[in-house]
Structure formats: C-alpha cells, structure tokens
Design an enzyme around this catalytic site. Structure first.
Site, PDB file in Angstrom:
ATOM      1  N   ILE A  32      38.964  47.114  47.836  1.00 24.02           N
ATOM      2  CA  ILE A  32      39.955  47.306  46.869  1.00 24.02           C
ATOM      3  C   ILE A  32      39.580  47.457  45.417  1.00 24.02           C
ATOM      4  O   ILE A  32      39.943  48.164  44.685  1.00 24.02           O
ATOM      5  CB  ILE A  32      41.317  46.579  47.315  1.00 24.02           C
ATOM      6  N   GLY A  33      39.027  46.319  45.039  1.00 26.22           N
ATOM      7  CA  GLY A  33      38.507  46.228  43.800  1.00 26.22           C
ATOM      8  C   GLY A  33      37.752  44.807  43.511  1.00 26.22           C
ATOM      9  O   GLY A  33      37.812  43.905  44.502  1.00 26.22           O
ATOM     10  N   ASP A 214      46.842  32.048  35.978  1.00 24.77           N
ATOM     11  CA  ASP A 214      46.234  33.418  35.645  1.00 24.77           C
ATOM     12  C   ASP A 214      47.292  34.694  35.849  1.00 24.77           C
ATOM     13  O   ASP A 214      47.141  35.755  36.327  1.00 24.77           O
ATOM     14  CB  ASP A 214      44.963  33.886  36.296  1.00 24.77           C
TER      15      ASP A 214
HETATM   16  P1  ADP Z   1      42.269  41.203  39.210  1.00 23.80           P
HETATM   17  O1  ADP Z   1      43.389  40.581  39.499  1.00 23.80           O
HETATM   18  O2  ADP Z   1      41.784  40.934  37.830  1.00 23.80           O
HETATM   19  O3  ADP Z   1      42.658  42.619  39.276  1.00 23.80           O
HETATM   20  P2  ADP Z   1      41.433  40.643  41.845  1.00 23.80           P
HETATM   21  O4  ADP Z   1      39.704  40.218  42.274  1.00 23.80           O
HETATM   22  O5  ADP Z   1      42.357  39.825  41.890  1.00 23.80           O
HETATM   23  O6  ADP Z   1      41.058  40.901  40.073  1.00 23.80           O
HETATM   24  O7  ADP Z   1      41.909  42.077  42.368  1.00 23.80           O
HETATM   25  C1  ADP Z   1      40.777  42.975  42.751  1.00 23.80           C
HETATM   26  C2  ADP Z   1      41.542  44.285  43.124  1.00 23.80           C
HETATM   27  O8  ADP Z   1      42.410  44.159  44.506  1.00 23.80           O
HETATM   28  C3  ADP Z   1      42.659  44.533  42.167  1.00 23.80           C
HETATM   29  O9  ADP Z   1      42.880  45.964  42.668  1.00 23.80           O
HETATM   30  C4  ADP Z   1      43.820  43.973  43.009  1.00 23.80           C
HETATM   31  O10 ADP Z   1      44.990  44.900  42.754  1.00 23.80           O
HETATM   32  C5  ADP Z   1      43.550  44.226  44.497  1.00 23.80           C
HETATM   33  N1  ADP Z   1      44.202  43.094  45.350  1.00 23.80           N
HETATM   34  C6  ADP Z   1      44.306  41.578  45.091  1.00 23.80           C
HETATM   35  N2  ADP Z   1      44.986  41.122  45.829  1.00 23.80           N
HETATM   36  C7  ADP Z   1      45.551  42.010  46.855  1.00 23.80           C
HETATM   37  C8  ADP Z   1      46.497  42.111  47.951  1.00 23.80           C
HETATM   38  N3  ADP Z   1      46.760  41.015  48.155  1.00 23.80           N
HETATM   39  N4  ADP Z   1      46.775  43.252  48.209  1.00 23.80           N
HETATM   40  C9  ADP Z   1      46.457  44.310  47.770  1.00 23.80           C
HETATM   41  N5  ADP Z   1      45.476  44.461  46.822  1.00 23.80           N
HETATM   42  C10 ADP Z   1      45.175  43.287  46.177  1.00 23.80           C
END
Ligand code: ADP
Ligand code: MG
Length: 380
Positions: A32-33, A214
C-alpha cells in the site's frame, strides 16, 4: 515478592502470546505504501488486514551479533572486570579500544576474535537490541486500545527477522490525501466534526497513558465521515529504520514532519537522534493544532519555507500567521492554544473536545474559514 514478580512476568508473557501472529499465517498482497517505520501491505489474516512490516534488518543483525558477543565473552577467559565492563556495554575508554589488545588485562588468556573486535565498534548495538524490547513493549500497549476512532490492533509478528504489526485495513482515505492531494475542501462544520473525533480518540489514548508521537494527517483516515487514527505509539521503533533507510535531510527530518513538532521538540532536534526527543501529551496537542490548521486552511503551516527557517521560527516561539485566515475568533483561539510555546499552556484533549462542542454552529456557518464556501464535500 520475587515469586509475585515472576508470576506477573509469566502472565505477561502468556498474554503477549495471544497477540503473537505467526508470520506464515499471514497472506501478503500488494504494497500500500512505505513510510518511516516500514512497508505497509494489504494482507489477509482471518479477513482483510493491513500489515506493517518493520524495516529491521539491522536490528536482527545487531541482536544476532549481541548473542555472538555474549557467547564469545563466555567462551574466552575474560577477567571478571573486563567481562563486567563489556557486558554492561559501557563505552570503552579511548585508550582501551579493542583495535589493540592493550586494554585486556594481561592476566586474561584472551585472543580477540575479529567478530568481537568488529562488534565492539558497533556503538548502537545496545540501542538496537533495546529496540526489540521497545517493540514488544509497544505491542503490549496496543493490546489495551479499543476505541472507535482508533485503528483496530489485531496482533503482531514478534519473532525477528519478521517484525510486523497487523491492524484492520482502513477503507477510506487519509486526511492528508483529502486535503493535500485531492484538494478536497472541508466546511468549518465538517472540520469541527473531524476534530472532535480526533480529540475523542486522542483523549482515550492519553487516558491510557499512550502518547501518539506521530499525529499527522497521514495517520488519520476518514471512513464515511468516521475518523480512524493509526500508528499511535510507534515512533520509538523508527530508530530502527534510521541510517540506511532514513529519508529526509541531515537532521533526519522526513518531509512534512517538521510542522507537527512542538517548540520543545524542535529545540531538541539533533542529527539522527529523533528517538530521544521529549515527546509528551502536550506535544501531541501541538500536532493536533497543525492538523486543525490543515483542515481549515487546506495547506501546511509555514508552507514553502525551508526546514531551517521553520526550525528557527518555531524554536523561538514564532507561529504561522493567521491574519489571512477567514475563521471565527473561537476557531483561531483553539489553534493558538494548541500551538502555545509553553507546553503547560496547551489544553488537554477533553478540554479541546468540550471547546469544540461549544462552538456555535450557526456562527460557524456564517463566518466560514477558508475555503469552506466551496461546495465539494471532503469525503463521499
Ligand atoms: P505514513 O504514515 O508516513 O504515510 P505508513 O508506513 O504509516 O507511512 O503508511 C504507508 C502507507 O500505508 C500509507 O499510504 C498509509 O495510508 C497506508 N496505511 C497505513 N496503515 C494502514 C491501514 N491500517 N489501512 C490502510 N492503509 C494503511
Ligand atoms: Mg502511518
């Protein structure tokens, strides 16, 4: 007393086991990211989940090295004094650096192995191993969170090298995506509803003794108007990711992070030492102020300014000017209180919640904040 502590530890370990998800049971689909802590995958574990795999290669290496180190310390005939010093991970005096054998007492029949010599140069060795404990401690904390405005923690993979956090999969988009990428406009009333839910979730976390550390629009999802906060209390494990995985500038500041940092955090910034920042409930409230500003203005405070300029201004107590912001006095007051230079002058979340609830809706409608007159709704 010892028996009591022992029983308690046993109980803790058993209850931690309930949350331990074997890595093999997880199905990982697409990424997802990727954020500071790790990579997030869409996954499946008894249904749809989000799996955050932590970037911990160095952690595992270091912990394995610590084991090697301890093994070697045992295997070789150290004198008691040298072994105690080494095991306590105390920095060795410069004159006793292990590149030469001069620091080893002559009585010790010790031949320094290359691995041990290398190990003793790893300054962060202890830190990294403590991080595994920190991770487990944080997992223990997440178990205690049940609130409709917080992401549902489902469990964690706690066996290195696979450290992962498994949560429910958020369906909507983040506030960041709404505000900064899609440029969705929030009416003042809608901003208040979102802010109330954030305050509720944050108030609950604080009541449980958890500091988010955060809070930012990237960690707040909107699901059909419902706020879901993610990534609370995870900041400590970021240190694992610093170094090879670090992004951002020489201070280790990832883009978009700075404007959430309270003056006391900004003043404590040191290159690659963000773990030691003095986070508190008050620094969370400061970050909430920035989220509130983004909701109302559709942009970050100090927009377009270089990090050094932001650090300099925030550190000495300057705030983003609100003179161009078309919002009622009450709304601006909330912002100014959250951004108070002195931490103890910032309100707590229950207080913020009651202030937000008291905001006169009609008045809000008549004196909209920028740019609420636009008709497009923020979430569908
Ligand atoms: P950041 O918070 O800096 O964007 P993260 O590692 O927390 O980095 O998240 C990476 C990606 O995954 C982001 O696009 C975030 O929106 C998505 N993401 C994180 N947690 C969830 C979740 N529980 N459900 C759906 N998408 C998520
Ligand atoms: Mg996140």
């Amino acid at each position: 007393m010892t028996a009591f502590i022992h029983r308690r530890r046993l109980f803790e370990e058993l209850s931690m086991k309930e949350w331990d998800i074997p890595y093999d049971e997880l199905k990982l689909f697409e990424v997802i990211g990727t954020g500071r802590f790790g990579t997030v995958y869409r996954g499946s574990w008894h249904g749809a989940v989000a799996v955050k795999l932590l970037h911990v290669h160095s952690l595992t290496d270091h912990c394995l090295q610590l084991d090697t180190f301890k093994h070697e310390v045992r295997a070789f005939a150290f004198t008691r004094q040298a072994a105690a010093r080494a095991l306590a991970h105390r920095p060795l005096p410069a004159a006793r650096q292990p590149t030469s054998t001069s620091w080893i007492p002559p009585t010790a029949r010790y031949v320094p192995s290359p691995s041990l010599v290398k190990l003793l140069h790893v300054n962060s060795l202890t830190d990294h191993c403590l991080q595994l404990d920190t991770f487990k401690h944080e997992v223990a904390t997440f178990r205690k969170t049940r609130h409709e405005n917080l992401v549902l923690f489902m469990g964690a993979c706690m066996k290195p090298p696979r450290l992962a956090i498994v949560t429910s999969l958020c369906k909507g988009m983040t506030l960041h995506t709404h505000i900064h990428l899609r440029k969705d406009k929030f009416t003042a009333n809608k901003s208040v509803l979102v802010a109330q839910q954030i305050s509720q979730g944050m108030g609950y976390l604080h009541a449980r003794g958890i500091i988010h550390k955060d809070l930012k629009t990237k960690n707040i999802f909107l699901e059909n108007g419902k706020v879901v906060i993610t990534d609370f209390g995870l900041f400590s494990v970021t240190k694992l990711c610093f170094g090879t995985n670090a992004r951002g500038d020489s201070l280790g500041i990832p883009p978009g992070w700075l404007c959430y940092l309270a003056p006391e955090l900004v003043r404590a910034l040191r290159p690659h030492a963000s773990l030691h920042l003095p986070f508190s409930k008050d620094t969370d409230v400061y970050a909430f102020g920035t989220v509130w500003y983004e909701l109302l203005c559709g942009e970050y405070p100090f927009k377009g300014q270089p990090p050094e300029a932001i650090i300099w201004q925030v550190g000495k107590g300057a705030k983003q000017s609100l003179s161009n912001m078309q919002a009622s006095r009450d709304i601006k007051d909330i912002l100014m209180l959250c951004w108070s230079y002195r931490a103890n002058e910032r309100p707590d979340f229950p207080h913020l919640l009651s202030t937000l609830e008291k905001l006169p809706r009609k008045r809000l409608a008549r004196s909209p904040s920028h740019p609420v007159h636009l008709s497009r709704s923020a979430d569908s």
